[in-house]
Design a protein around this motif. Sequence first.
Motif, PDB file in Angstrom:
ATOM      1  N   GLY A  54      29.655  32.786  35.475  1.00  0.00           N
ATOM      2  CA  GLY A  54      29.532  32.861  37.209  1.00  0.00           C
ATOM      3  C   GLY A  54      30.905  32.496  37.418  1.00  0.00           C
ATOM      4  N   ILE A  55      32.052  32.783  36.727  1.00  0.00           N
ATOM      5  CA  ILE A  55      33.436  32.759  37.340  1.00  0.00           C
ATOM      6  C   ILE A  55      33.865  33.990  37.626  1.00  0.00           C
ATOM      7  N   ALA A  56      34.031  34.336  38.945  1.00  0.00           N
ATOM      8  CA  ALA A  56      34.468  35.397  39.482  1.00  0.00           C
ATOM      9  C   ALA A  56      35.895  35.760  39.034  1.00  0.00           C
ATOM     10  N   THR A  57      36.239  36.920  38.374  1.00  0.00           N
ATOM     11  CA  THR A  57      37.368  37.072  37.589  1.00  0.00           C
ATOM     12  C   THR A  57      37.950  38.673  37.938  1.00  0.00           C
ATOM     13  N   ARG A  58      39.139  38.386  38.329  1.00  0.00           N
ATOM     14  CA  ARG A  58      39.840  39.725  38.535  1.00  0.00           C
ATOM     15  C   ARG A  58      40.700  39.987  37.548  1.00  0.00           C
ATOM     16  N   VAL A  59      40.925  41.243  36.786  1.00  0.00           N
ATOM     17  CA  VAL A  59      41.844  41.604  35.985  1.00  0.00           C
ATOM     18  C   VAL A  59      43.006  42.561  36.621  1.00  0.00           C
ATOM     19  N   VAL A  60      44.193  42.070  36.315  1.00  0.00           N
ATOM     20  CA  VAL A  60      45.390  42.823  37.031  1.00  0.00           C
ATOM     21  C   VAL A  60      46.022  43.384  36.054  1.00  0.00           C
ATOM     22  N   SER A  61      46.408  44.829  35.610  1.00  0.00           N
ATOM     23  CA  SER A  61      47.132  45.579  34.810  1.00  0.00           C
ATOM     24  C   SER A  61      48.698  45.255  35.533  1.00  0.00           C
ATOM     25  N   ALA A  62      49.633  44.853  34.588  1.00  0.00           N
ATOM     26  CA  ALA A  62      50.939  45.056  35.381  1.00  0.00           C
ATOM     27  C   ALA A  62      51.810  45.762  34.420  1.00  0.00           C
ATOM     28  N   PRO A  63      52.022  46.957  34.366  1.00  0.00           N
ATOM     29  CA  PRO A  63      52.709  47.585  33.441  1.00  0.00           C
ATOM     30  C   PRO A  63      54.238  47.433  33.699  1.00  0.00           C
ATOM     31  N   CYS A  64      54.531  47.166  34.854  1.00  0.00           N
ATOM     32  CA  CYS A  64      55.965  47.172  35.151  1.00  0.00           C
ATOM     33  C   CYS A  64      56.327  45.947  36.360  1.00  0.00           C
ATOM     34  N   LEU A  65      56.857  44.932  35.855  1.00  0.00           N
ATOM     35  CA  LEU A  65      56.952  44.033  37.021  1.00  0.00           C
ATOM     36  C   LEU A  65      58.147  44.083  37.861  1.00  0.00           C
ATOM     37  N   GLU A  66      59.237  45.070  37.480  1.00  0.00           N
ATOM     38  CA  GLU A  66      60.363  45.411  38.458  1.00  0.00           C
ATOM     39  C   GLU A  66      59.703  46.291  39.479  1.00  0.00           C
ATOM     40  N   TRP A  67      58.873  47.154  39.340  1.00  0.00           N
ATOM     41  CA  TRP A  67      58.337  48.087  40.332  1.00  0.00           C
ATOM     42  C   TRP A  67      57.222  47.236  41.140  1.00  0.00           C
ATOM     43  N   PHE A  68      56.402  46.157  40.559  1.00  0.00           N
ATOM     44  CA  PHE A  68      55.773  45.248  41.326  1.00  0.00           C
ATOM     45  C   PHE A  68      56.793  44.396  42.341  1.00  0.00           C
ATOM     46  N   GLU A  69      57.771  43.965  41.845  1.00  0.00           N
ATOM     47  CA  GLU A  69      58.802  43.289  42.923  1.00  0.00           C
ATOM     48  C   GLU A  69      59.258  44.098  43.919  1.00  0.00           C
ATOM     49  N   GLU A  70      59.149  45.670  43.830  1.00  0.00           N
ATOM     50  CA  GLU A  70      59.742  46.449  44.844  1.00  0.00           C
ATOM     51  C   GLU A  70      58.609  46.408  46.127  1.00  0.00           C
ATOM     52  N   GLN A  71      57.667  46.285  45.658  1.00  0.00           N
ATOM     53  CA  GLN A  71      56.284  46.511  46.638  1.00  0.00           C
ATOM     54  C   GLN A  71      56.483  45.461  47.751  1.00  0.00           C
ATOM     55  N   ASP A  72      55.905  45.761  49.018  1.00  0.00           N
ATOM     56  CA  ASP A  72      55.991  44.832  50.067  1.00  0.00           C
ATOM     57  C   ASP A  72      54.972  43.550  49.834  1.00  0.00           C
ATOM     58  N   ALA A  73      55.437  42.617  50.449  1.00  0.00           N
ATOM     59  CA  ALA A  73      54.764  41.226  50.299  1.00  0.00           C
ATOM     60  C   ALA A  73      53.074  41.334  50.631  1.00  0.00           C
ATOM     61  N   ALA A  74      52.753  42.428  51.386  1.00  0.00           N
ATOM     62  CA  ALA A  74      51.403  42.574  51.561  1.00  0.00           C
ATOM     63  C   ALA A  74      50.622  42.864  50.351  1.00  0.00           C
TER      64      ALA A  74
END
Lengths: 690, 690
Positions: free
Chosen positions: A597-617
């Motif tokens: 009953g725990i609502a669980t999201r899975v995030v795949s994060a292949p590249c943290l540097e590219w994630f940091e380039e994304q906008d805050a939203a």
Amino acid sequence: EVGWTDLDLRAVATAKALAADAVEKVGNGHPGTAISLAPAAYLLYQNIMRHDPSDDRWLGRDRFVLSAGHSSLTQYVQLFLGGFGLELSDLEALRTWGSLTPGHPEYGHTKGVEITTGPLGTGLASAVGMAMGARRERGLLDPETPHGESPFDHHVFVVSGDGCLQEGISSEASSLAGTQELGNLILIWDDNRITIEGDTSISFTEDVLGRYEAYGWHTQTVDWVGDGEYREDVDALAAAIQAAKDVTDQPSIIRLRTIIAWPSPTKQGSHDSHGSKLGAEEVAGLKTALGLDPEKSFDVSPEVLAHTRALGERAKVERAAWEERLAAWRAANPERSALLDRLVAHELPAGLDEVVPTFEAGTSIATRAASGKVLNSLAGPVPELWGGSADLAGSNNTTMSGEPSFLPAHRSSHEFAGTEYGRTLHFGVREHGMGAILNGIALHGLTRPYGGTFFVFSDFMRGAVRLSAVQGVGVTYVWTHDSIGVGEDGPTHQPVEHLAALRAMPGLSVVRPADATETAAAWLAILRRDAPAGLVLTRQNLPVFPRGEQGFAGADVDRGAYVLLEASSGTPDVVLVGTGSEVQLAVAARETLEAEGIATRVVSAPCLEWFEEQDAAYRESVLPADVRARVAVEAGVAMPWYRYVGDAGRIVSLEHFGASADAATLFREFGFTPEHVAQAARESLAAAAG
Amino acid sequence: EVGWTDLDLRAVATAKALAADAVEKVGNGHPGTAISLAPAAYLLYQNIMRHDPSDDRWLGRDRFVLSAGHSSLTQYVQLFLGGFGLELSDLEALRTWGSLTPGHPEYGHTKGVEITTGPLGTGLASAVGMAMGARRERGLLDPETPHGESPFDHHVFVVSGDGCLQEGISSEASSLAGTQELGNLILIWDDNRITIEGDTSISFTEDVLGRYEAYGWHTQTVDWVGDGEYREDVDALAAAIQAAKDVTDQPSIIRLRTIIAWPSPTKQGSHDSHGSKLGAEEVAGLKTALGLDPEKSFDVSPEVLAHTRALGERAKVERAAWEERLAAWRAANPERSALLDRLVAHELPAGLDEVVPTFEAGTSIATRAASGKVLNSLAGPVPELWGGSADLAGSNNTTMSGEPSFLPAHRSSHEFAGTEYGRTLHFGVREHGMGAILNGIALHGLTRPYGGTFFVFSDFMRGAVRLSAVQGVGVTYVWTHDSIGVGEDGPTHQPVEHLAALRAMPGLSVVRPADATETAAAWLAILRRDAPAGLVLTRQNLPVFPRGEQGFAGADVDRGAYVLLEASSGTPDVVLVGTGSEVQLAVAARETLEAEGIATRVVSAPCLEWFEEQDAAYRESVLPADVRARVAVEAGVAMPWYRYVGDAGRIVSLEHFGASADAATLFREFGFTPEHVAQAARESLAAAAG
């Protein structure tokens, strides 16, 4: 005979004085070698190299690599005299904030600087790469034209000191240069027997030319020291360079015996002149010895400058002839001409999304194997893409099948048939050299190189990787065997800290795909970004996730991290973030948690540097601030993840070295299980609530 | 003539079969070289090396380094046959969880393994260090005894493959071995012309012996391949080893031409035998070719084993003679005898706290300079401490004044006078080789080595540093010029990511003192821990904090982090944490904040690894959980600090490469100012409140 006039000699004396003045003004730097090498540098820039002061990116130019980068004035002074863009004020601003004349030459910062150097040995090793890149480019564009007659023929000149030759990276690259018979590479070794600790007798007594002969190089000595009076015999040096050019099937080393800082009156031949200003009195003495006015600083006579800047006019003549040859080549080779334009623009061909393979959900394949399939799919449409491995081709899956090796044909082996214009690179067990060579290939300008080894040995090449990052060149490192998944080879072969250590490096993208689909997307994203990247791949098989069905999203690798599987409720209680082979653990743990009953999201994060380039939203949409229950799972040290999981988060990580056993045992024994991830999620939920 | 009997030949055949069986059973591993090198290994273990199966730490033993670590069975099988502690069941457990026979030899895990190897080239480079360490130890304990007659005389034997010789690290160390004239070092190069990618013609065509001659080594060839039939001529190999021993002023390389996996029927000479199991049929064929029963696995005849384990009896005789010599030496050298006992126990002399210098509050000194003073203070009482630099002695402050260089006397220079038993090491510009050599010195057992270079070049030696950490050996890396404080040399010389990258490495302590007082305490803590440490020091001057007055605490470096300055109220609103040169910024910011009425604690955190070792209560006392307003300040990437500052924290860090300018400008332009730290504190207070 090069036939230097009095003006040339005055220009060389001026070059020496400028080097001393520039260091004196800022108060620190390396005057000695810039003083003693001034005649050699002047000879190269004014008499020997083919280049165009008005266009430092001219395709037809010879390349100059100052491997002894601390002696940056050797190059800056010539760039000033030759009119490549530096002015006297730039020399006066040496080593100061914002100047065009930083302590070491910086690529992309100063016109005419082909490569960032300073870490010793790296310039020489990258020059080997430039020479290899030049050959491959010629092979792509103009393979039929006889040697020496193609617009794509030119030379790579390197200047190194003793330090460069002590570094192992230069040994690695020089040995390979011998195997590759790089006739377009000419190394001038400034043999002054001085390094920072003084006389090289204490640490560098080898017979350098004997070593280079053993590598298969052409070797010569030009001795300016001699037995008697020091004589800057530029004719002898010019003759040696011509002899080196005449040898087209061997790289050449010219040992140039010099006295550092000559003719500085009291500091010549001493390490005191290496890395400190000479002092006002010594500079004055130097100028007197040079026949210059000891009272004047940064003094350049207009006649001398007019003479040296006439280089621009002479270059125009040569360039015009070259442009004619290029035009003739273009006319005769319309398809290759179009290819050249594309390569110069660093544009990829269209339609690559359709070219790369897709992978069937539910099958299982190692990301290294998927990478191999992607490379093979790109082989046809992207001829500028080429590479190889540091003796691990089969393990790294770096070979494009059917492509010949880049190798003199007579070196071919049973396993690898080569041609001089081949595509598969064989670096030998030389990771550091490989990295520098890849940099050199990329800097040469037209092709896109990659190189593979085991991820753990990224340590061996870190100096070169950093130079990729500092320069921002489009080199792709293919690092396979990316965790304890290596298995039986044990701790020396199992990376644990490497993801963290490489993510710490500014300017490098570390990309660790979770499955084959992400691997294909990663390759495309890397090539489109055309910047330094490490592709971190598994040895072991990984499940291919369904995409766009069963709740799984497409592989949005280009954004660095994305919601792979949303919580069933649409509003997650907890977010599980993983990379690479551990994403499957998050997916499995989600099933357990959702069942509870725990609502669980899975995030795949292949590249943290590219994630940091994304906008805050976007970042907020992936990791919502109000979901404080978070778990990161990665088979490496936790350090990079505290930032993402926050105070209530938990990290399933590995904080010690691995062990020798099969991979499944290691993952289980070290806590990389869905159960452990689910337990961490429960703990994080409790912490977030409490 | 070594006079092998039929039993010896059967033992060698058994060794080959065991290697094949062990890989076959686990299903993976490296059988080929273990098969072809079995006669050479047997010769070394049974006939040549001086060692004692009952005591693998015997001081008088020869050292054996399997630089080709993937061929671990080469060693394991001999450790079994010779009775060093491995049994048949251990060979059967090859490469499995918890076994004594991991994929690569691991120091401290398997008796008789002197060093962890696997990363190619590193074993050979560390063997150079062992040979140097042996000489230094002899110099400390028994310098007067003629060569060959001291109980501290022995040899270091290394076995390497082609891969080891391709790696730059072996070039670096081998060149230095030539300069050092290490007559006690004997390298057997298994020249089988096969690496993982197959025939070495594609990447390794140099004349290896020519290269080693150029280094100043004694070179020989023993050819088992010949023109006709393959012949395992152990007499020729034994003669070559004797000749190598007879040359006492040069290291020796013996090129041993072999066919990998010989006499495996179809896979001999092929890379198929390098890193995979042979397959049942091939193993049977191998056994048949060896005259063994192809049906049997792990079959060791009792007579063969009795014969090989008689090594223990033979060793007793030699050991008894050695013990007599040692006793005579002890009787004649009572002080040195006591020193030997202390060195064997790895105990430091008492009273070192009183030996190291104190530094006056309010003065200013670079921590590298303080380190130099500490080293000088330890020179007398801690003779086992020695080291040097990779050509940066003056910059790294690594020289103990008045101590001779470790150098054949005739190599002395104007700057450095040397003796063969000297103390100051000159590594040349060879960081990676230096690291491996330091490991070898430490592994040799009795001395405590250190080595210096610029911090940024820790990248060049990372492979060796990792092996320090994997093995847990007491090597100290002196890394100076630890930030943008390097100044004018620019981005290639300014570490930014290195603190994070090295803290990521398990088993390594990264110690960055905030002032001279912490530097002295850091040296003592490092020496007492006797484990791998990197001492990270400034180029630029730093203020010496008052200690025990004006609110400043003593330097509690050993606990990793401590309250340097408590909030004036005694209950902090905010905690500022810094390391090294940035602690002064925290101290200055505290003043600003306190003036604003913000109770501010300053924590100095010289070593996060040591802080993590403290109990929870201590850690809570330094960083109380309920003080969520926290700022970390460090001139490097933020990655290591998220863990400590938490969700409400702020980090004053540097997330990009540096630039060429004076240090003061760089610190200011990049935001390392008290104002910026104070502002970050206000932001963190707001976040913690909000």
